[in-house]
Design a protein around this motif. Structure first.
Motif, PDB file in Angstrom:
ATOM      1  N   ILE A 273      -3.468  16.861   0.261  1.00 60.13           N
ATOM      2  CA  ILE A 273      -2.201  17.651  -0.528  1.00 60.13           C
ATOM      3  C   ILE A 273      -1.029  17.995   0.328  1.00 60.13           C
ATOM      4  CG2 ILE A 273      -1.664  19.265  -2.212  1.00 60.13           C
ATOM      5  CD1 ILE A 273      -4.529  19.497  -3.307  1.00 60.13           C
ATOM      6  N   ALA A 274      -0.161  17.288   0.323  1.00 57.44           N
ATOM      7  CA  ALA A 274       1.071  17.500   1.009  1.00 57.44           C
ATOM      8  C   ALA A 274       1.983  18.820   0.434  1.00 57.44           C
ATOM      9  CB  ALA A 274       2.144  16.405   1.117  1.00 57.44           C
ATOM     10  N   ALA A 275       2.162  18.798  -0.682  1.00 52.58           N
ATOM     11  CA  ALA A 275       2.741  20.049  -1.433  1.00 52.58           C
ATOM     12  C   ALA A 275       2.219  20.388  -2.864  1.00 52.58           C
ATOM     13  CB  ALA A 275       4.382  19.604  -1.497  1.00 52.58           C
ATOM     14  N   ILE A 276       2.396  21.472  -3.171  1.00 54.50           N
ATOM     15  CA  ILE A 276       1.630  22.155  -4.404  1.00 54.50           C
ATOM     16  C   ILE A 276       2.000  23.326  -4.762  1.00 54.50           C
ATOM     17  CG2 ILE A 276      -0.347  23.249  -3.254  1.00 54.50           C
ATOM     18  CD1 ILE A 276      -2.148  22.120  -5.615  1.00 54.50           C
ATOM     19  N   ASP A 277       2.263  23.585  -6.227  1.00 54.67           N
ATOM     20  CA  ASP A 277       2.743  24.738  -6.631  1.00 54.67           C
ATOM     21  C   ASP A 277       1.791  26.029  -6.488  1.00 54.67           C
ATOM     22  OD1 ASP A 277       4.594  26.058  -8.416  1.00 54.67           O
ATOM     23  OD2 ASP A 277       2.924  26.178  -9.733  1.00 54.67           O
ATOM     24  N   TYR A 278       2.353  27.166  -6.278  1.00 53.40           N
ATOM     25  CA  TYR A 278       1.619  28.227  -6.254  1.00 53.40           C
ATOM     26  C   TYR A 278       0.649  28.541  -7.360  1.00 53.40           C
ATOM     27  CZ  TYR A 278       3.382  30.752  -2.106  1.00 53.40           C
ATOM     28  OH  TYR A 278       3.611  31.159  -0.777  1.00 53.40           O
ATOM     29  N   ARG A 279       1.058  28.053  -8.595  1.00 53.42           N
ATOM     30  CA  ARG A 279       0.264  28.354  -9.897  1.00 53.42           C
ATOM     31  C   ARG A 279      -1.213  27.493  -9.707  1.00 53.42           C
ATOM     32  NH1 ARG A 279       4.827  28.811 -14.556  1.00 53.42           N
ATOM     33  NH2 ARG A 279       6.249  29.491 -13.247  1.00 53.42           N
ATOM     34  N   GLU A 280      -0.957  26.326  -9.122  1.00 49.24           N
ATOM     35  CA  GLU A 280      -2.201  25.550  -9.082  1.00 49.24           C
ATOM     36  C   GLU A 280      -2.865  26.317  -8.147  1.00 49.24           C
ATOM     37  OE1 GLU A 280      -3.003  23.121 -11.011  1.00 49.24           O
ATOM     38  OE2 GLU A 280      -1.070  22.528 -12.055  1.00 49.24           O
ATOM     39  N   VAL A 281      -2.516  26.608  -6.986  1.00 50.84           N
ATOM     40  CA  VAL A 281      -3.330  27.277  -5.792  1.00 50.84           C
ATOM     41  C   VAL A 281      -4.234  28.466  -6.220  1.00 50.84           C
ATOM     42  CG1 VAL A 281      -3.266  27.673  -3.520  1.00 50.84           C
ATOM     43  CG2 VAL A 281      -2.002  25.981  -4.428  1.00 50.84           C
ATOM     44  N   ILE A 282      -3.260  29.306  -6.998  1.00 50.43           N
ATOM     45  CA  ILE A 282      -3.648  30.679  -7.215  1.00 50.43           C
ATOM     46  C   ILE A 282      -5.200  30.450  -8.174  1.00 50.43           C
ATOM     47  CG2 ILE A 282      -3.363  32.493  -9.054  1.00 50.43           C
ATOM     48  CD1 ILE A 282      -0.496  32.475  -7.681  1.00 50.43           C
ATOM     49  N   GLU A 283      -4.979  29.580  -9.287  1.00 45.03           N
ATOM     50  CA  GLU A 283      -6.029  29.239 -10.057  1.00 45.03           C
ATOM     51  C   GLU A 283      -7.201  28.942  -9.361  1.00 45.03           C
ATOM     52  OE1 GLU A 283      -6.510  29.352 -13.219  1.00 45.03           O
ATOM     53  OE2 GLU A 283      -4.522  29.706 -14.318  1.00 45.03           O
TER      54      GLU A 283
END
Length: 437
Positions: free
Chosen positions: A241-251
């Protein structure tokens, strides 16, 4: 003030070659900028310190328990050829550790734990700062306990931002551009006693320091090249994954993805500070950037299944002795007991007269929780359990996985499915199946 925060984990500093490699990375990053480096204990030092504390409490052979710790750090001093001052500082810390463990004060386990385990980060930061200084870089070692203040909840202390933020800013805001080396994971309470922020809490330390300083960015250096859609060690077909949103990673972090400590993410999201996950094995690669995305960008992720596995779970089921009242009446009492025993809940499921929790297993605190609950409730539990979470689960996957009938718990929403299962079911049935999907 512009500052970059970089956190180096224990794997990056596990041996003298690793320390030299990280020194070269810091030299490349520096270029006259202001850097704040947050370091973890070297290699498996935290595990070794936990073992030494256990031996000391049982009055066992302390010299044997301390030998791996002393050997590792003395080898660092020797092979890095550090100056005599560094040798004296490390020798003093090792001696103080020996004295502490040989004469443990009367205190509860959590308080003793924090006093002992903090030595790993102190030793690591002293050695790394000395190595950078020997390279000719302008370096200052900082004891983070002087600037990060917490309550007195040992092993899971809560940061007091109203005190910590001004202390951090006063230390770094008007300082010259140089390299500061400090510790992750540890802090101190109002009376100066050492506290810790929870196991693997160095990511959290770096995030807090970055937020208090409005850092340009926070970077976490790992032995993996960023985030993947699943653990590549378990799933060879996992996508980088090159870039991702904080909400996805928090989950996913909360549900077991191991690359970033879950508590590190929310402060950075709130402060809108980008977080980079990079590998020290290939420092010129960009790794993964975690940032706040717009709604349209987040929707693109709904086609990518994200898999997380939370191990070392215990399934606890609680029901009232008096069946005349329902779940709403006793849930708050259960949660309060869980909180006071420092356990983390990952999944909840309830009926009118039964309440089931999947939580992180802690061999020290869980038996005490059981004893406290047993005074008011009937309890049962399952050990050797893990929690599988699949976010953005495809309909085809959902259909296949729900055909199993040996889940302990199954919980589904529109985007996420979670399966609580025995370890042997995971290893023999579910993991092999997911690798083919």
């Amino acid at each position: 003030m512009e500052i970059e925060v970089h956190k180096f984990g224990g794997a990056s500093l596990a041996n003298p070659d690793g320390v030299k490699r990280m020194g070269a990375i810091v030299q490349q990053l520096y270029k006259g900028k202001k850097l704040l480096l947050v370091v973890s204990a070297m290699g498996k030092t935290t595990n070794a310190l936990e073992h030494a504390l256990s031996v000391a409490l049982k009055h066992g052979d302390l010299s044997e328990a301390l030998r791996p710790i002393e050997t590792l750090h003395n080898e660092m001093l020797s092979k890095l050829e550090l100056e005599p001052e560094a040798t004296r500082n490390v020798a003093r810390l090792l001696n103080d550790l020996d004295v502490l463990l040989s004469n443990l004060p009367t205190a509860d386990y959590d308080e003793l734990y924090d006093q002992v385990i903090a030595n790993g980060e102190l030793l690591s930061s002293l050695i790394f700062a000395a190595h950078l200084a020997q390279m000719g870089l302008e370096v200052e070692w900082v004891d983070v306990r002087a600037i990060l203040r917490t309550n007195s909840a040992h092993r899971s202390a809560i940061i007091d931002s109203s005190i910590s933020s001004p202390l951090v800013q006063a230390k770094f805001a008007n300082s010259p551009n140089k390299i500061f080396v400090t510790q992750g994971f540890i802090a101190s309470d109002a009376v100066g006693a050492t506290t810790t922020l929870g196991r693997e809490g160095s990511d959290y330390s770096a995030a807090l320091l970055g937020c208090f300083l409005s850092a340009r960015s926070v970077s976490i250096w790992k032995d993996v090249p960023g985030l993947f859609s699943a653990d590549p060690k378990q799933f060879p077909n996992a996508q980088p994954i090159a870039a991702i949103d904080y909400r996805e990673v928090i989950e996913m972090s909360y549900n077991g993805a191991k690359v970033i400590h879950e508590k590190a993410l929310k402060p950075l999201q709130n402060a809108n500070i980008p977080l980079y996950v990079r590998t020290f094995l290939a420092p010129n690669e960009a790794g993964t950037c975690i940032n706040n995305w717009q709604e349209a960008e987040r929707r693109n992720w709904e086609t990518v299944p994200l898999i997380a596995v939370q191990e070392r779970q215990v399934l606890l089921t609680v029901s009232p002795r008096d069946l005349s009242f329902a779940i709403q009446d006793y849930a708050s009492r259960v949660f309060e007991l869980v909180r006071t025993h420092h356990l983390t809940v990952r999944l909840i499921q309830n009926s009118a007269v039964r309440f089931s929790l999947s939580m992180d297993y802690d061999a020290v605190h869980f038996p005490h929780l059981l004893a406290a609950l047993h005074e008011q409730f009937y309890t049962s539990y399952n050990l050797d359990v893990l929690l599988l979470s699949i976010r953005h689960i495809p309909a085809r996957w959902r259909e296949i996985l729900t055909q199993f009938n040996n889940y302990l718990l199954l919980q589904e929403t529109r985007s996420t499915a979670q399966y609580l299962i025995h370890r042997n079911v995971w290893e023999e049935e579910l993991a092999p199946l997911l690798k083919t999907m």
